[in-house]
Design an enzyme around this catalytic site. Structure first.
Site, PDB file in Angstrom:
ATOM      1  N   GLU A   1      40.056  21.888  14.071  1.00  0.00           N
ATOM      2  CA  GLU A   1      41.423  21.344  14.172  1.00  0.00           C
ATOM      3  C   GLU A   1      41.904  20.871  12.794  1.00  0.00           C
ATOM      4  OE1 GLU A   1      41.751  18.412  17.380  1.00  0.00           O
ATOM      5  OE2 GLU A   1      42.949  17.176  16.052  1.00  0.00           O
TER       6      GLU A   1
ATOM      7  N   SER B   1      38.871  17.042  25.047  1.00  0.00           N
ATOM      8  CA  SER B   1      39.961  17.247  24.092  1.00  0.00           C
ATOM      9  C   SER B   1      41.264  17.485  24.821  1.00  0.00           C
ATOM     10  CB  SER B   1      39.683  18.442  23.183  1.00  0.00           C
ATOM     11  OG  SER B   1      40.822  18.663  22.353  1.00  0.00           O
TER      12      SER B   1
ATOM     13  N   LYS C   1      32.323  19.311  20.648  1.00  0.00           N
ATOM     14  CA  LYS C   1      33.620  18.618  20.519  1.00  0.00           C
ATOM     15  C   LYS C   1      33.872  18.234  19.059  1.00  0.00           C
ATOM     16  CE  LYS C   1      37.392  16.250  21.568  1.00  0.00           C
ATOM     17  NZ  LYS C   1      37.627  15.225  20.614  1.00  0.00           N
TER      18      LYS C   1
ATOM     19  N   HIS D   1      34.952  21.278  17.281  1.00  0.00           N
ATOM     20  CA  HIS D   1      36.340  21.530  17.701  1.00  0.00           C
ATOM     21  C   HIS D   1      37.292  20.740  16.797  1.00  0.00           C
ATOM     22  CE1 HIS D   1      39.924  19.941  19.696  1.00  0.00           C
ATOM     23  NE2 HIS D   1      40.002  21.082  20.361  1.00  0.00           N
ATOM     24  N   ASN D   2      36.989  19.473  16.593  1.00  0.00           N
ATOM     25  CA  ASN D   2      37.854  18.642  15.757  1.00  0.00           C
ATOM     26  C   ASN D   2      37.835  19.105  14.303  1.00  0.00           C
ATOM     27  OD1 ASN D   2      37.995  17.236  18.170  1.00  0.00           O
ATOM     28  ND2 ASN D   2      38.024  15.248  17.180  1.00  0.00           N
TER      29      ASN D   2
HETATM   30  P1  NBP Z   1      40.213   2.877  22.983  1.00  0.00           P
HETATM   31  O1  NBP Z   1      39.383   3.668  22.074  1.00  0.00           O
HETATM   32  O2  NBP Z   1      41.456   2.226  22.461  1.00  0.00           O
HETATM   33  O3  NBP Z   1      39.316   1.724  23.653  1.00  0.00           O
HETATM   34  C1  NBP Z   1      39.864   0.773  24.539  1.00  0.00           C
HETATM   35  C2  NBP Z   1      38.984   0.623  25.743  1.00  0.00           C
HETATM   36  O4  NBP Z   1      37.637   0.283  25.352  1.00  0.00           O
HETATM   37  C3  NBP Z   1      39.457  -0.495  26.652  1.00  0.00           C
HETATM   38  O5  NBP Z   1      39.233  -0.111  27.978  1.00  0.00           O
HETATM   39  C4  NBP Z   1      38.567  -1.644  26.225  1.00  0.00           C
HETATM   40  O6  NBP Z   1      38.434  -2.631  27.202  1.00  0.00           O
HETATM   41  C5  NBP Z   1      37.276  -0.915  26.063  1.00  0.00           C
HETATM   42  N1  NBP Z   1      36.248  -1.664  25.348  1.00  0.00           N
HETATM   43  C6  NBP Z   1      36.178  -2.042  24.060  1.00  0.00           C
HETATM   44 BR1  NBP Z   1      37.507  -1.791  22.846  1.00  0.00          BR
HETATM   45  N2  NBP Z   1      35.067  -2.700  23.746  1.00  0.00           N
HETATM   46  C7  NBP Z   1      34.384  -2.777  24.901  1.00  0.00           C
HETATM   47  C8  NBP Z   1      33.153  -3.363  25.236  1.00  0.00           C
HETATM   48  N3  NBP Z   1      32.398  -3.968  24.318  1.00  0.00           N
HETATM   49  N4  NBP Z   1      32.753  -3.269  26.520  1.00  0.00           N
HETATM   50  C9  NBP Z   1      33.499  -2.643  27.434  1.00  0.00           C
HETATM   51  N5  NBP Z   1      34.687  -2.059  27.173  1.00  0.00           N
HETATM   52  C10 NBP Z   1      35.124  -2.118  25.916  1.00  0.00           C
HETATM   53  O7  NBP Z   1      40.603   3.723  24.286  1.00  0.00           O
HETATM   54  P2  NBP Z   1      41.206   5.210  24.333  1.00  0.00           P
HETATM   55  O8  NBP Z   1      42.208   5.417  23.246  1.00  0.00           O
HETATM   56  O9  NBP Z   1      41.605   5.419  25.741  1.00  0.00           O
HETATM   57  O10 NBP Z   1      39.953   6.122  23.998  1.00  0.00           O
HETATM   58  C11 NBP Z   1      38.774   6.147  24.800  1.00  0.00           C
HETATM   59  C12 NBP Z   1      37.793   7.135  24.198  1.00  0.00           C
HETATM   60  O11 NBP Z   1      38.379   8.414  24.172  1.00  0.00           O
HETATM   61  C13 NBP Z   1      37.387   6.839  22.759  1.00  0.00           C
HETATM   62  O12 NBP Z   1      36.058   7.191  22.567  1.00  0.00           O
HETATM   63  C14 NBP Z   1      38.242   7.741  21.934  1.00  0.00           C
HETATM   64  O13 NBP Z   1      37.628   8.131  20.723  1.00  0.00           O
HETATM   65  C15 NBP Z   1      38.415   8.892  22.858  1.00  0.00           C
HETATM   66  N6  NBP Z   1      39.730   9.503  22.624  1.00  0.00           N
HETATM   67  C16 NBP Z   1      39.873  10.781  22.758  1.00  0.00           C
HETATM   68  C17 NBP Z   1      41.096  11.359  22.572  1.00  0.00           C
HETATM   69  C18 NBP Z   1      41.232  12.786  22.745  1.00  0.00           C
HETATM   70  O14 NBP Z   1      42.225  13.371  22.382  1.00  0.00           O
HETATM   71  N7  NBP Z   1      40.254  13.386  23.316  1.00  0.00           N
HETATM   72  C19 NBP Z   1      42.221  10.632  22.260  1.00  0.00           C
HETATM   73  C20 NBP Z   1      42.070   9.335  22.141  1.00  0.00           C
HETATM   74  C21 NBP Z   1      40.803   8.775  22.329  1.00  0.00           C
HETATM   75  P3  NBP Z   1      39.383  -3.953  27.136  1.00  0.00           P
HETATM   76  O15 NBP Z   1      40.658  -3.542  27.795  1.00  0.00           O
HETATM   77  O16 NBP Z   1      38.643  -4.958  27.925  1.00  0.00           O
HETATM   78  O17 NBP Z   1      39.553  -4.303  25.694  1.00  0.00           O
END
Ligand code: NBP
Length: 478
Positions: free
Chosen positions: A189, A128, A182, A185-186
């Site tokens: 939130e 988070s 987690k 946590h959300n």
């Molecule tokens: P995204 O959730 O936008 O996913 C994009 C990434 O996933 C890219 O690297 C993309 O590769 C890859 N991808 C996809 Br789409 N399909 C794929 C597949 N079949 N095989 C391999 N790679 C694949 O990225 P993010 O926003 O950085 O979030 C990543 C994780 O973190 C998610 O689970 C999200 O829920 C979580 N998250 C958490 C927070 C937080 O505050 N903790 C915030 C945002 C996200 P490509 O470039 O080749 O399309």
């Protein structure tokens, strides 16, 4: 020397996490399905540390020392499964695969079992803090085998937020425990934001300007309510629309979005039978906000007060809102922690609830001064629920008159406060010596012969409602 950690997924979260790792001196292998993204990250940030980019997954795996430690940060769901399936044939026994995405904990349990079958460790790590947290120090909630934490923990702890010299990362429990925590946590939130929204609406109903409201939240942030969300509320309320100059919140469409973790929190609580009504109200508040047809139909048909609040002492009422917000927040945290405790019992996770509060003190979205009090109360007492903790119970006792007044005034004025009022209902239900459930049991026995228990003797009983009205032994009745 081989890389000591790898990150798959170079979107916002993965790239920032990889940079954080590199900044802490780790040798970071990086890979993304689409290589141009990896290239872009290296072009922009490659000089910040020791990155080992790979265009092929096999090269990425080969560049890691053993046991391999690989953090997957890709789109949750199918993306995670596809990445895991591609990795399995390339890995060797004892390697550790971490899913840092927002996975549903049941998926994590399924994946952990599958990888265990291949002799691999699977760690579901809740992370988070958004993109800034990923870069500068998130709160990390890892679940998996204790053995995998020995190899992985020090690395995760080195990149986590630090509070009082302690990392906001600790081993949570086996398989899905980290992602469950987690998820909750959300859920908390969601409740935090709903309560802040209700306070905002009440302050507005009192006639405060947006700058005045921003000042109120900024002041609250210096006391018991000190938290990240209160801090940024002040900033958002003060923000003017660059186009019209109006307060930004007044030009934002009042339909809240959600990605599912709040809903999962409530669904899981329903399955566990643990009450999280404040979190549920927060999810439903977003649902009604995003139901335009229902709202349009109801706006035409329904009458009620106009939502203006007139009180004799405005400053006093503002302080009462502060107390209602604090008390409701305590209840939501208590409900979330109760859910974690119940899940621990159900899934055999042995979760230390006080340690969960400890790692939420920094890095994450719900970081708040209150969490230090929660941590110390769980450390000092064997608590069934946070509400019984001495300083919490006395704080709620002090706040309750104000809390009741705020709910009463809001109800009379027609200002919806589902969060404040449901939290108060939970407080009153939890402390009540008798609940109306006795009548429910009577009704269930009447229409369905569901039987009831008595306060004065063991056993289960049934009334012959339709015949002689006598009480009979209910053991054999369904
Ligand atoms: P995204 O959730 O936008 O996913 C994009 C990434 O996933 C890219 O690297 C993309 O590769 C890859 N991808 C996809 Br789409 N399909 C794929 C597949 N079949 N095989 C391999 N790679 C694949 O990225 P993010 O926003 O950085 O979030 C990543 C994780 O973190 C998610 O689970 C999200 O829920 C979580 N998250 C958490 C927070 C937080 O505050 N903790 C915030 C945002 C996200 P490509 O470039 O080749 O399309």
């Amino acid at each position: 020397q081989l890389a000591n950690i790898g990150v798959i997924g170079m979107a916002v979260m993965g790239s920032n996490l990889a940079r954080n790792l590199a900044h802490r001196g780790h040798r970071v292998a990086v890979y993304n399905r689409t290589t141009s993204k990896t290239d872009a990250v290296i072009a922009e940030h490659g000089s910040e540390g020791d990155f080992r980019p790979a265009a092929e997954l096999a090269d990425f795996v080969a560049s890691l020392e053993r046991p391999r430690r690989i953090i997957i940060m890709v789109k949750a769901g199918a993306g995670t499964d596809a990445t895991i399936d591609a990795l399995i044939p390339l890995l060797e026994e004892g390697d550790i695969v971490v899913d840092g995405g927002n996975a549903f904990f049941e998926d994590t349990r399924r994946r952990e079992e599958k990888l265990r079958g291949h002799g691999l460790h699977f760690v579901g790590a809740g992370i988070s803090g958004g993109e800034v947290g990923a870069l500068e120090g998130p709160s990390i909630m890892p679940g998996g085998s204790p053995e995998s934490y020995e190899a992985l923990g020090p690395i995760l702890e080195s990149i986590a937020a630090q509070v009082d010299g302690e990392p906001c990362c600790t081993y949570i429990g086996t398989d899905g425990a980290g992602h469950f925590v987690k998820m909750v946590h959300n859920g908390i939130e969601y409740a935090d934001m709903q309560f802040i929204g209700e306070a905002f609406e009440l302050l507005k109903a009192l006639g405060l300007s947006h700058d005045e409201m921003a000042d109120v939240f900024a002041t609250w942030n210096t006391g018991d309510l000190d938290s990240y969300l209160i801090e940024i509320t002040s900033e958002v309320l003060r923000k003017r629309d660059p186009n019209t100059g109006a307060p930004l919140v007044e030009v934002i469409v009042d339909a809240a979005g959600m990605k599912g973790t709040g809903t999962w929190t409530v669904q899981s609580a329903l399955n566990l039978g643990t009450p999280v009504n404040s979190i549920a109200e927060s999810v439903f508040a977003r649902a009604i906000s995003s139901a335009p047809e229902l709202r349009a139909a109801a706006q035409k048909a329904l009458q009620g007060p106009d939502g203006a609040i007139n009180v004799a002492d405005r400053d006093l009422f503002i302080d009462q809102i502060r107390q209602a917000l604090w008390a409701s927040k305590v209840v939501a945290y208590a409900q979330g922690l109760d859910e974690i405790r119940m899940a621990g019992l159900e899934y055999g996770w042995d979760i230390n609830v006080g340690e969960v509060a400890k790692i939420w003190r920094g890095g994450c979205i719900i970081r708040a001064k209150l969490l230090e009090r929660i941590r110390s109360e769980y450390a000092a007492n064997q608590l069934v629920t946070l509400l019984e903790a001495p300083s919490v119970a006395s704080g709620l006792a002090d706040a309750q008159d104000a809390w009741r007044e705020v709910v009463a005034v809001a109800v009379r004025a027609g200002v919806p406060v589902p969060g404040f009022s449901s939290a108060l209902a939970h407080y009153d239900q939890a402390r009540a010596p008798r609940l109306n459930a006795a009548l429910t049991q009577g009704l269930r026995d009447y229409f369905g012969a569901h039987t009831y228990k008595r306060v004065d003797r063991e056993g289960s009983f049934h009334i012959n409602w339709s015949t002689d009205g006598a009480e009979v032994d209910g053991t054999d009745t369904h």
